[in-house]
Structure formats: structure tokens, C-alpha cells
Design a protein around this motif. Structure first.
Motif, mmCIF file in Angstrom:
data_model
loop_
_atom_site.group_PDB
_atom_site.id
_atom_site.type_symbol
_atom_site.label_atom_id
_atom_site.label_comp_id
_atom_site.label_asym_id
_atom_site.label_seq_id
_atom_site.Cartn_x
_atom_site.Cartn_y
_atom_site.Cartn_z
ATOM 1 N N UNK A 91 0.841 -1.198 0.000
ATOM 2 C CA UNK A 91 0.000 0.000 0.000
ATOM 3 C C UNK A 91 0.876 1.247 0.000
ATOM 4 N N UNK A 92 0.547 2.191 -0.840
ATOM 5 C CA UNK A 92 1.310 3.427 -0.897
ATOM 6 C C UNK A 92 1.139 4.212 0.389
ATOM 7 N N UNK A 93 2.244 4.633 0.950
ATOM 8 C CA UNK A 93 2.193 5.390 2.204
ATOM 9 C C UNK A 93 2.174 6.875 1.867
ATOM 10 N N UNK A 94 1.075 7.315 1.277
ATOM 11 C CA UNK A 94 1.002 8.671 0.738
ATOM 12 C C UNK A 94 1.088 9.740 1.816
ATOM 13 N N UNK A 95 0.629 9.429 2.995
ATOM 14 C CA UNK A 95 0.673 10.433 4.063
ATOM 15 C C UNK A 95 2.069 10.539 4.658
ATOM 16 N N UNK A 96 2.735 9.396 4.812
ATOM 17 C CA UNK A 96 4.114 9.416 5.306
ATOM 18 C C UNK A 96 5.028 10.166 4.344
ATOM 19 N N UNK A 97 4.771 10.007 3.052
ATOM 20 C CA UNK A 97 5.615 10.641 2.034
ATOM 21 C C UNK A 97 5.635 12.166 2.164
ATOM 22 N N UNK A 98 4.545 12.734 2.677
ATOM 23 C CA UNK A 98 4.507 14.200 2.825
ATOM 24 C C UNK A 98 4.704 14.614 4.283
ATOM 25 N N UNK A 99 5.057 13.644 5.149
ATOM 26 C CA UNK A 99 5.377 13.972 6.530
ATOM 27 C C UNK A 99 4.189 14.065 7.463
ATOM 28 N N UNK A 100 3.084 13.394 7.119
ATOM 29 C CA UNK A 100 1.897 13.369 7.980
ATOM 30 C C UNK A 100 1.763 11.969 8.571
ATOM 31 N N UNK A 101 1.472 11.897 9.857
ATOM 32 C CA UNK A 101 1.400 10.603 10.535
ATOM 33 C C UNK A 101 0.239 9.740 10.046
ATOM 34 N N UNK A 102 0.457 8.437 10.054
ATOM 35 C CA UNK A 102 -0.636 7.491 9.871
ATOM 36 C C UNK A 102 -1.513 7.491 11.117
ATOM 37 N N UNK A 103 -2.731 6.986 10.960
ATOM 38 C CA UNK A 103 -3.672 6.918 12.072
ATOM 39 C C UNK A 103 -4.233 5.506 12.188
ATOM 40 N N UNK A 104 -4.271 5.007 13.412
ATOM 41 C CA UNK A 104 -5.061 3.816 13.715
ATOM 42 C C UNK A 104 -6.420 4.345 14.160
ATOM 43 N N UNK A 105 -7.419 4.148 13.344
ATOM 44 C CA UNK A 105 -8.731 4.728 13.599
ATOM 45 C C UNK A 105 -9.617 3.735 14.344
ATOM 46 N N UNK A 106 -9.771 3.959 15.642
ATOM 47 C CA UNK A 106 -10.709 3.183 16.450
ATOM 48 C C UNK A 106 -11.829 4.089 16.938
ATOM 49 N N UNK A 107 -12.041 5.180 16.222
ATOM 50 C CA UNK A 107 -13.052 6.166 16.589
ATOM 51 C C UNK A 107 -14.355 5.946 15.833
ATOM 52 N N UNK A 108 -14.259 5.675 14.536
ATOM 53 C CA UNK A 108 -15.454 5.507 13.720
ATOM 54 C C UNK A 108 -15.273 6.190 12.383
ATOM 55 N N UNK A 109 -16.350 6.268 11.635
ATOM 56 C CA UNK A 109 -16.299 6.917 10.322
ATOM 57 C C UNK A 109 -16.482 8.410 10.524
ATOM 58 N N UNK A 110 -15.397 9.059 10.925
ATOM 59 C CA UNK A 110 -15.423 10.423 11.420
ATOM 60 C C UNK A 110 -14.804 11.378 10.411
ATOM 61 N N UNK A 111 -15.433 12.523 10.236
ATOM 62 C CA UNK A 111 -14.933 13.533 9.314
ATOM 63 C C UNK A 111 -13.518 13.971 9.666
ATOM 64 N N UNK A 112 -13.220 14.089 10.961
ATOM 65 C CA UNK A 112 -11.891 14.568 11.369
ATOM 66 C C UNK A 112 -10.779 13.594 11.001
ATOM 67 N N UNK A 113 -11.143 12.341 10.671
ATOM 68 C CA UNK A 113 -10.141 11.341 10.299
ATOM 69 C C UNK A 113 -10.279 10.926 8.831
ATOM 70 N N UNK A 114 -11.010 11.716 8.057
ATOM 71 C CA UNK A 114 -11.162 11.386 6.639
ATOM 72 C C UNK A 114 -12.342 10.486 6.349
ATOM 73 N N UNK A 115 -13.217 10.301 7.310
ATOM 74 C CA UNK A 115 -14.497 9.594 7.228
ATOM 75 C C UNK A 115 -14.331 8.086 7.085
ATOM 76 N N UNK A 116 -13.980 7.592 5.876
ATOM 77 C CA UNK A 116 -13.899 6.143 5.684
ATOM 78 C C UNK A 116 -12.863 5.824 4.619
ATOM 79 N N UNK A 117 -12.569 4.556 4.466
ATOM 80 C CA UNK A 117 -11.699 4.110 3.375
ATOM 81 C C UNK A 117 -12.583 3.531 2.269
ATOM 82 N N UNK A 118 -12.064 3.522 1.058
ATOM 83 C CA UNK A 118 -12.879 3.132 -0.086
ATOM 84 C C UNK A 118 -12.424 1.818 -0.696
ATOM 85 N N UNK A 119 -13.377 1.091 -1.196
ATOM 86 C CA UNK A 119 -13.104 -0.088 -2.003
ATOM 87 C C UNK A 119 -12.310 0.345 -3.248
#
Length: 373
Positions: free
Chosen positions: A1-29
Motif C-alpha cells: 500500500x502506498x504510504x502517501x501520508x508518510x511521504x509528505x510527513x503526515x502521521x498514519x492513524x489507527x482509527x478506532x473512533x469511527x467513520x469520522x470527518x476529522x479522520x477522513x471519514x472512511x476508506x474506499x473499495x
């Protein structure tokens, strides 16, 4: 998987919060991503695309018509503008200034919530004058009935875990009151999973997010009675111009809806329960933690882990643990609406395959570090 966020210096997130706007809502098929990509490579007459999207979305919702939006928040503003203007261009062009118009939107006090912004603010963007009725923990039918007057444009019902769940007038009762008074009712069902339920209950307009339960790109839609959907579409000549959704995201939404209809929801629920049961067993091995499973407070088929932090044993409270987890790399985001009572919730739905192990290890490592300090 491309680590697009790491490439620009932004941390990855382990999302155990939910489908939240502050975390980009959801991942896509991947199939949604491909649809977005290929849609971006061609031009289209947007009016034709919007009309075709109306036809396709309405098949999934069983409604008379549907209007695509940039998201559910935009849907609140657009439906408000629709009931105020009824699609008349000279009124559309005046909004959000609705002075002299029939512009009052009645909502229950316990539904006047903040979801990252406030419901009243979204209504105001559409030209609505918000009328909150009752109290935060108790609203009666009389509160609603007695607030209806010649300035009332619509009733609005917020179906959300953010809203007060006890002491409110039911949606069934609000629909009956609205229609008895010849008024439309708008249902904000942004994160709801059932795309037909509120249409079958005879709601006039129902608002959904395309990026939450449906797991599409940034998008949403309003679905409901043809008269009101037509008025919603007309708002793209007014306030909705600032909320327009692009061609790529419309196509991505349609693909996501197709995939959503064919999802095996029982298997997804079983997987949720498997993860939260395992986490419960592991967390309950740690002195100072007490874990149990809790169903979504708004009644959806979502199961989360509820973790109680015993400050007397561990030496720190839930808020301190939350802050520490969010400073980790990857950052761990949990569901924290009851942190003031010492609880943290973990939502298993956004976790990638096997990520629950990393989540557990990160939480335990953070707890050990906080105990040492």
C-alpha cells in the motif's frame, strides 16, 4: 500500500473512533477509487449527470427522487433553502437572506447538536431561522404543535448518536404532526445504514452522507418526494453553488451505493463482535481497566468496546490516556464522548485487517509509559 501520508510527513492513524470527518471519514473499495479515476478522465454535461444520478440513487432508496450533494451538512442547508424558496428563482437568489419569507425550521432542543459544526448553523446557511422547542432532556408533542405558525417552513429531525436519545418526540410523531399541519419534514440521517427506512415512514426529504456508512468519496444525497427534490436541485443556482459536488465524486458515490447494496452486513457485524470480544478479553487482563461490549446508542447494528479507566489504580485518567494515544506515531484515535466519566470507546469498523493487534499493543505500551511517569 502506498504510504502517501508518510511521504509528505503526515502521521498514519489507527482509527478506532469511527467513520469520522476529522479522520477522513472512511476508506474506499478499490472499485470506487477506479470509478473516481476514470470519471476524472472525461468531460460530462453536469446537468445530465445529476439527473442520471437522481434516477440511480432513487432505485437504492425507493424514493421519488434524489439530489446529489457535497455531503450531509450541505444537505441540511440545501433542504432548508428548498422548503423556504420552493424552487422559485427570485427567492433562491436572495438566500441566505430570507427576510420576509416563511423561514422557520422547528427542531427539538435535544437535536440542536454539534457534529463538528452546529445543526443551527447549517440551517442558517440555507436561510432558515431555527426554532428550538422543549428542553434538552424532554420534548412533548405540544412543544412542537404550539410552535407552528404562519412563518413555519418545515420540521427537522436529527437521527444521530450525537442527539439526545431519551425524552424526545419520536420521528413517527413528528411526521404525523408535520403532515397534519401541511408541512414537510426533513430527516438528517447522515450516518444511518438503512437507505429506505425513513422514506417508507413517509418523510419528505432524507439526508445521507455518501462517505460514512456507504464508504464513498466526499459526497452525499437528499432523497424523497419529487416536489421537494426538484426544489433542492434548483438551489444549485444559489447557495448550493458553493457546495457543488464534482463529476468524479458523483460517479464514485454511485459505485459505492452499488457495492453497499450487495454487502454481507451479517458477516461485517460478526467481524465487529469478534474484534471487540478479543479486545475485551485482553484489556480485562490489565489491572485498572474494565472492558465491556456496548451497542450503538442510536440503535444501529454497531458494537464497540467500552473501556473504563480506573484513575485510582493507574494514576491517570481517561483524558490523559486519550491525549497520549493521539500523540503516538501512528496516532491512535478513539471515541471519546464519555471521557469525562472515565470511559473510552473503541469502534472496530475502521480497523484494517489485523490492526486490532497493533491497536492493543500501542494502548498497552502507552499505559505502561504513563504509569512510569
Amino acid at each position: 500500500m502506498l504510504e502517501v501520508y508518510k511521504e509528505i510527513g503526515v502521521r498514519d492513524v489507527i482509527n478506532a473512533s469511527g467513520k469520522m470527518t476529522i479522520l477522513g471519514v472512511s476508506t474506499q473499495d478499490d472499485r470506487v477509487g477506479k470509478a473516481v479515476y476514470y470519471a476524472s478522465k472525461s468531460y460530462v454535461v453536469m446537468e445530465e449527470l445529476i439527473e442520471k444520478a437522481d434516477e440511480i440513487i432513487s432505485k437504492f432508496t425507493s424514493a421519488q427522487g434524489s439530489c446529489v450533494t457535497l455531503g450531509a451538512a450541505a444537505g441540511i442547508a440545501i433542504t432548508t433553502a428548498a422548503v423556504i424558496t420552493k424552487g422559485k428563482l427570485n427567492l433562491i437568489e436572495k438566500l441566505p437572506n430570507s427576510q420576509g419569507m416563511k423561514n422557520e425550521i422547528i427542531i427539538q432542543k435535544g437535536h440542536s447538536i454539534n457534529f463538528g459544526a452546529s445543526i443551527p448553523q447549517m440551517i442558517s446557511l440555507g436561510g432558515g431561522n431555527v426554532v428550538e422547542v422543549g428542553q434538552a432532556n424532554k420534548v412533548l408533542c405540544e412543544h412542537i404543535e404550539e410552535s407552528i405558525n404562519e412563518k413555519t417552513a418545515a420540521l427537522m429531525y436529527i437521527k444521530s448518536h450525537h442527539a439526545v436519545q431519551k425524552g424526545m418526540v419520536s420521528l413517527e410523531e413528528m411526521i404525523e404532526i408535520a403532515h397534519r399541519n401541511n408541512l414537510p419534514i426533513i430527516v438528517d440521517a447522515a450516518a444511518e445504514e438503512d437507505l429506505k427506512k425513513y422514506i417508507e415512514m413517509n418523510a419528505d426529504m432524507v439526508i445521507y452522507s455518501g462517505a460514512k456508512a456507504i464508504e464513498g468519496p466526499t459526497s452525499g444525497f437528499i432523497t424523497g418526494k419529487r416536489k421537494w427534490i426538484s426544489a433542492c436541485k434548483r438551489q444549485y443556482a444559489g447557495i448550493a453553488r458553493a457546495m457543488k459536488v464534482n463529476k468524479e465524486n458523483i460517479i464514485g458515490l454511485l459505485k459505492a451505493l452499488q457495492l453497499y447494496e450487495n454487502k454481507d452486513l451479517k458477516s461485517l457485524i460478526d467481524e465487529q463482535l469478534k474484534i471487540v470480544n478479543w479486545l475485551r478479553e485482553e484489556f480485562n487482563k490489565i489491572e485498572g481497566l474494565r472492558a465491556e461490549i456496548e451497542k450503538d446508542s442510536a440503535g444501529r447494528e454497531i458494537y464497540r468496546l467500552k473501556l473504563k479507566i480506573d484513575e485510582n489504580i493507574l494514576g491517570f485518567n481517561a483524558k490523559k490516556l486519550i491525549n497520549a494515544l493521539e500523540c503516538e506515531n501512528p496516532a491512535v484515535y478513539t471515541r471519546n464522548y464519555y471521557s469525562n466519566l472515565g470511559y473510552i470507546h473503541f469502534d472496530p469498523r475502521p480497523l484494517k485487517e489485523g490492526q486490532e493487534v497493533l491497536l492493543l499493543n500501542t494502548v498497552l505500551k502507552t499505559i505502561d509509559r504513563l504509569k512510569e511517569n
